[in-house]
Write a protein that holds these residues in place. Structure first.
Motif, PDB file in Angstrom:
ATOM      1  N   MET A 187       0.895  -1.232   0.023  1.00 35.30           N
ATOM      2  CA  MET A 187      -0.086   0.090  -0.005  1.00 35.30           C
ATOM      3  C   MET A 187       0.870   1.161   0.014  1.00 35.30           C
ATOM      4  SD  MET A 187      -3.351   0.340   1.622  1.00 35.30           S
ATOM      5  CE  MET A 187      -4.479   1.451   1.670  1.00 35.30           C
ATOM      6  N   ALA A 188       0.603   2.321  -0.934  1.00 37.36           N
ATOM      7  CA  ALA A 188       1.547   3.609  -0.872  1.00 37.36           C
ATOM      8  C   ALA A 188       1.008   4.431   0.328  1.00 37.36           C
ATOM      9  CB  ALA A 188       1.045   3.891  -2.380  1.00 37.36           C
ATOM     10  N   LYS A 189       2.236   5.389   0.236  1.00 34.91           N
ATOM     11  CA  LYS A 189       1.906   5.852   1.435  1.00 34.91           C
ATOM     12  C   LYS A 189       0.796   7.105   1.214  1.00 34.91           C
ATOM     13  CE  LYS A 189       6.185   7.513   1.788  1.00 34.91           C
ATOM     14  NZ  LYS A 189       7.507   8.252   2.256  1.00 34.91           N
ATOM     15  N   GLU A 190       0.070   7.783   2.085  1.00 34.00           N
ATOM     16  CA  GLU A 190      -0.930   8.545   2.160  1.00 34.00           C
ATOM     17  C   GLU A 190      -0.527  10.034   1.252  1.00 34.00           C
ATOM     18  OE1 GLU A 190      -4.188   8.050   2.592  1.00 34.00           O
ATOM     19  OE2 GLU A 190      -3.625   6.063   2.838  1.00 34.00           O
ATOM     20  N   SER A 191       0.732  10.189   1.470  1.00 35.03           N
ATOM     21  CA  SER A 191       1.512  11.349   0.878  1.00 35.03           C
ATOM     22  C   SER A 191       1.388  11.384  -0.428  1.00 35.03           C
ATOM     23  CB  SER A 191       2.727  11.613   1.727  1.00 35.03           C
ATOM     24  OG  SER A 191       3.713  10.734   1.560  1.00 35.03           O
ATOM     25  N   VAL A 192       1.835   9.993  -1.150  1.00 31.49           N
ATOM     26  CA  VAL A 192       2.076   9.809  -2.406  1.00 31.49           C
ATOM     27  C   VAL A 192       0.663   9.934  -3.253  1.00 31.49           C
ATOM     28  CG1 VAL A 192       3.032   8.039  -4.008  1.00 31.49           C
ATOM     29  CG2 VAL A 192       4.063   8.386  -1.943  1.00 31.49           C
ATOM     30  N   LYS A 193      -0.356   9.232  -2.373  1.00 23.49           N
ATOM     31  CA  LYS A 193      -1.583   9.304  -3.029  1.00 23.49           C
ATOM     32  C   LYS A 193      -2.143  10.781  -3.164  1.00 23.49           C
ATOM     33  CE  LYS A 193      -3.223   5.456  -0.750  1.00 23.49           C
ATOM     34  NZ  LYS A 193      -4.340   4.669  -0.056  1.00 23.49           N
ATOM     35  N   GLY A 251      -3.059   2.705  -4.169  1.00 19.83           N
ATOM     36  CA  GLY A 251      -2.193   3.652  -4.667  1.00 19.83           C
ATOM     37  C   GLY A 251      -1.207   2.993  -5.217  1.00 19.83           C
ATOM     38  N   ARG A 252      -0.939   1.466  -5.618  1.00 17.76           N
ATOM     39  CA  ARG A 252       0.157   0.864  -6.162  1.00 17.76           C
ATOM     40  C   ARG A 252       0.346   1.289  -7.465  1.00 17.76           C
ATOM     41  NH1 ARG A 252       3.280  -3.995  -5.218  1.00 17.76           N
ATOM     42  NH2 ARG A 252       3.692  -4.968  -7.308  1.00 17.76           N
ATOM     43  N   CYS A 253       1.673   1.548  -7.690  1.00 20.20           N
ATOM     44  CA  CYS A 253       1.958   2.278  -9.205  1.00 20.20           C
ATOM     45  C   CYS A 253       2.269   0.921 -10.230  1.00 20.20           C
ATOM     46  CB  CYS A 253       2.956   3.332  -9.294  1.00 20.20           C
ATOM     47  SG  CYS A 253       4.363   2.882  -8.843  1.00 20.20           S
ATOM     48  N   ARG A 254       2.824  -0.245  -9.634  1.00 24.71           N
ATOM     49  CA  ARG A 254       3.411  -1.488 -10.505  1.00 24.71           C
ATOM     50  C   ARG A 254       2.238  -2.232 -10.517  1.00 24.71           C
ATOM     51  NH1 ARG A 254       9.527  -1.794  -9.881  1.00 24.71           N
ATOM     52  NH2 ARG A 254      10.281   0.076  -9.778  1.00 24.71           N
ATOM     53  N   GLY A 255       2.053  -2.937 -11.965  1.00 22.39           N
ATOM     54  CA  GLY A 255       1.183  -4.015 -12.009  1.00 22.39           C
ATOM     55  C   GLY A 255      -0.450  -3.242 -12.224  1.00 22.39           C
ATOM     56  N   TYR A 256      -0.163  -2.199 -12.793  1.00 21.84           N
ATOM     57  CA  TYR A 256      -1.330  -1.363 -12.893  1.00 21.84           C
ATOM     58  C   TYR A 256      -2.123  -2.062 -14.008  1.00 21.84           C
ATOM     59  CZ  TYR A 256      -4.664   2.577 -13.854  1.00 21.84           C
ATOM     60  OH  TYR A 256      -5.743   3.335 -13.776  1.00 21.84           O
ATOM     61  N   MET A 257      -3.519  -2.179 -13.858  1.00 20.10           N
ATOM     62  CA  MET A 257      -4.250  -2.758 -15.051  1.00 20.10           C
ATOM     63  C   MET A 257      -5.290  -1.825 -15.310  1.00 20.10           C
ATOM     64  SD  MET A 257      -5.060  -6.424 -13.828  1.00 20.10           S
ATOM     65  CE  MET A 257      -5.443  -7.222 -15.439  1.00 20.10           C
ATOM     66  N   ARG A 258      -4.965  -0.890 -16.675  1.00 19.64           N
ATOM     67  CA  ARG A 258      -5.591   0.359 -17.093  1.00 19.64           C
ATOM     68  C   ARG A 258      -7.020  -0.006 -17.365  1.00 19.64           C
ATOM     69  NH1 ARG A 258      -2.791   3.009 -22.084  1.00 19.64           N
ATOM     70  NH2 ARG A 258      -1.212   3.514 -20.495  1.00 19.64           N
ATOM     71  N   LYS A 259      -7.382  -1.173 -17.882  1.00 26.18           N
ATOM     72  CA  LYS A 259      -8.815  -1.341 -17.996  1.00 26.18           C
ATOM     73  C   LYS A 259      -9.822  -1.315 -16.785  1.00 26.18           C
ATOM     74  CE  LYS A 259     -11.975  -4.472 -20.659  1.00 26.18           C
ATOM     75  NZ  LYS A 259     -12.027  -5.699 -21.429  1.00 26.18           N
ATOM     76  N   PHE A 260      -9.089  -1.670 -15.767  1.00 19.36           N
ATOM     77  CA  PHE A 260      -9.675  -1.924 -14.537  1.00 19.36           C
ATOM     78  C   PHE A 260      -9.539  -0.738 -13.289  1.00 19.36           C
ATOM     79  CE2 PHE A 260      -9.635  -6.111 -16.407  1.00 19.36           C
ATOM     80  CZ  PHE A 260     -10.720  -6.455 -16.591  1.00 19.36           C
ATOM     81  N   GLY A 261      -8.577  -0.073 -13.696  1.00 15.10           N
ATOM     82  CA  GLY A 261      -8.024   0.890 -12.924  1.00 15.10           C
ATOM     83  C   GLY A 261      -7.622   0.461 -11.305  1.00 15.10           C
ATOM     84  N   VAL A 262      -6.928  -0.829 -11.434  1.00 12.49           N
ATOM     85  CA  VAL A 262      -6.603  -1.435 -10.130  1.00 12.49           C
ATOM     86  C   VAL A 262      -5.172  -1.957 -10.507  1.00 12.49           C
ATOM     87  CG1 VAL A 262      -8.849  -1.410  -8.654  1.00 12.49           C
ATOM     88  CG2 VAL A 262      -7.918  -3.382 -10.317  1.00 12.49           C
ATOM     89  N   SER A 263      -4.438  -2.369  -9.363  1.00 13.41           N
ATOM     90  CA  SER A 263      -3.176  -3.236  -9.658  1.00 13.41           C
ATOM     91  C   SER A 263      -3.692  -4.447  -9.600  1.00 13.41           C
ATOM     92  CB  SER A 263      -2.404  -2.787  -8.300  1.00 13.41           C
ATOM     93  OG  SER A 263      -2.988  -3.369  -7.124  1.00 13.41           O
ATOM     94  N   ARG A 276       1.210   9.541 -12.982  1.00 13.44           N
ATOM     95  CA  ARG A 276       1.458   8.001 -12.963  1.00 13.44           C
ATOM     96  C   ARG A 276       0.296   7.465 -12.572  1.00 13.44           C
ATOM     97  NH1 ARG A 276       6.458   5.007 -13.093  1.00 13.44           N
ATOM     98  NH2 ARG A 276       5.957   2.987 -12.079  1.00 13.44           N
ATOM     99  N   ASN A 277       0.118   6.296 -13.540  1.00 13.31           N
ATOM    100  CA  ASN A 277      -0.968   5.400 -13.095  1.00 13.31           C
ATOM    101  C   ASN A 277      -1.115   4.850 -11.651  1.00 13.31           C
ATOM    102  OD1 ASN A 277      -2.229   6.097 -15.637  1.00 13.31           O
ATOM    103  ND2 ASN A 277      -1.372   4.146 -16.576  1.00 13.31           N
ATOM    104  N   ARG A 278      -1.909   4.764 -10.987  1.00 12.53           N
ATOM    105  CA  ARG A 278      -2.131   4.117  -9.844  1.00 12.53           C
ATOM    106  C   ARG A 278      -3.321   3.579  -9.436  1.00 12.53           C
ATOM    107  NH1 ARG A 278       1.991   5.365  -6.346  1.00 12.53           N
ATOM    108  NH2 ARG A 278       3.364   6.847  -7.095  1.00 12.53           N
ATOM    109  N   CYS A 279      -3.310   2.571  -8.674  1.00 11.94           N
ATOM    110  CA  CYS A 279      -4.512   1.576  -8.337  1.00 11.94           C
ATOM    111  C   CYS A 279      -5.363   2.672  -7.422  1.00 11.94           C
ATOM    112  CB  CYS A 279      -4.044   0.570  -7.346  1.00 11.94           C
ATOM    113  SG  CYS A 279      -5.334  -0.490  -6.681  1.00 11.94           S
ATOM    114  N   SER A 280      -6.658   2.609  -7.926  1.00 13.56           N
ATOM    115  CA  SER A 280      -7.605   3.334  -7.037  1.00 13.56           C
ATOM    116  C   SER A 280      -7.703   3.050  -5.787  1.00 13.56           C
ATOM    117  CB  SER A 280      -8.846   3.314  -7.858  1.00 13.56           C
ATOM    118  OG  SER A 280      -9.363   2.269  -7.992  1.00 13.56           O
TER     119      SER A 280
END
Length: 89
Positions: A1-7, A56-68, A49-53
């Protein structure tokens, strides 16, 4: 899980990109690169940067679904994404 500051930083960048989109377009069309450079750095859409909704993870992001990929697997196994099911053969 990404830090709140990054999100939060990402959300802030998204707002700034939307705010300056028309101005950037006009300046690019006119070729006035000096004024374009004076805009805030975060006004450039390249800095987004594309991030999981959810996480907030940026790697392994699936664009079609908007989540990692990790969240995607859990949502699919719970049956929360319609039309997607686990492969088995």
């Amino acid at each position: 899980m990404a830090k709140e500051s990054v999100k939060a930083r990402q959300k802030k960048r998204e707002k700034i990109v939307l705010k300056y989109a028309n101005k950037r377009k006009i300046l690019k069309k006119s070729g006035d690169y000096e004024l374009l450079q004076k805009l805030p750095r975060d006004a450039s859409p390249v800095r987004l940067r594309n991030r999981c909704s959810i996480t907030g993870r940026c790697r392994g992001y699936m664009r079609k679904f908007g989540v990692s990929r990790i969240i995607f697997r859990s949502l699919v196994s719970q049956g929360l994404i319609p039309g997607v099911k686990k492969a088995s053969w």
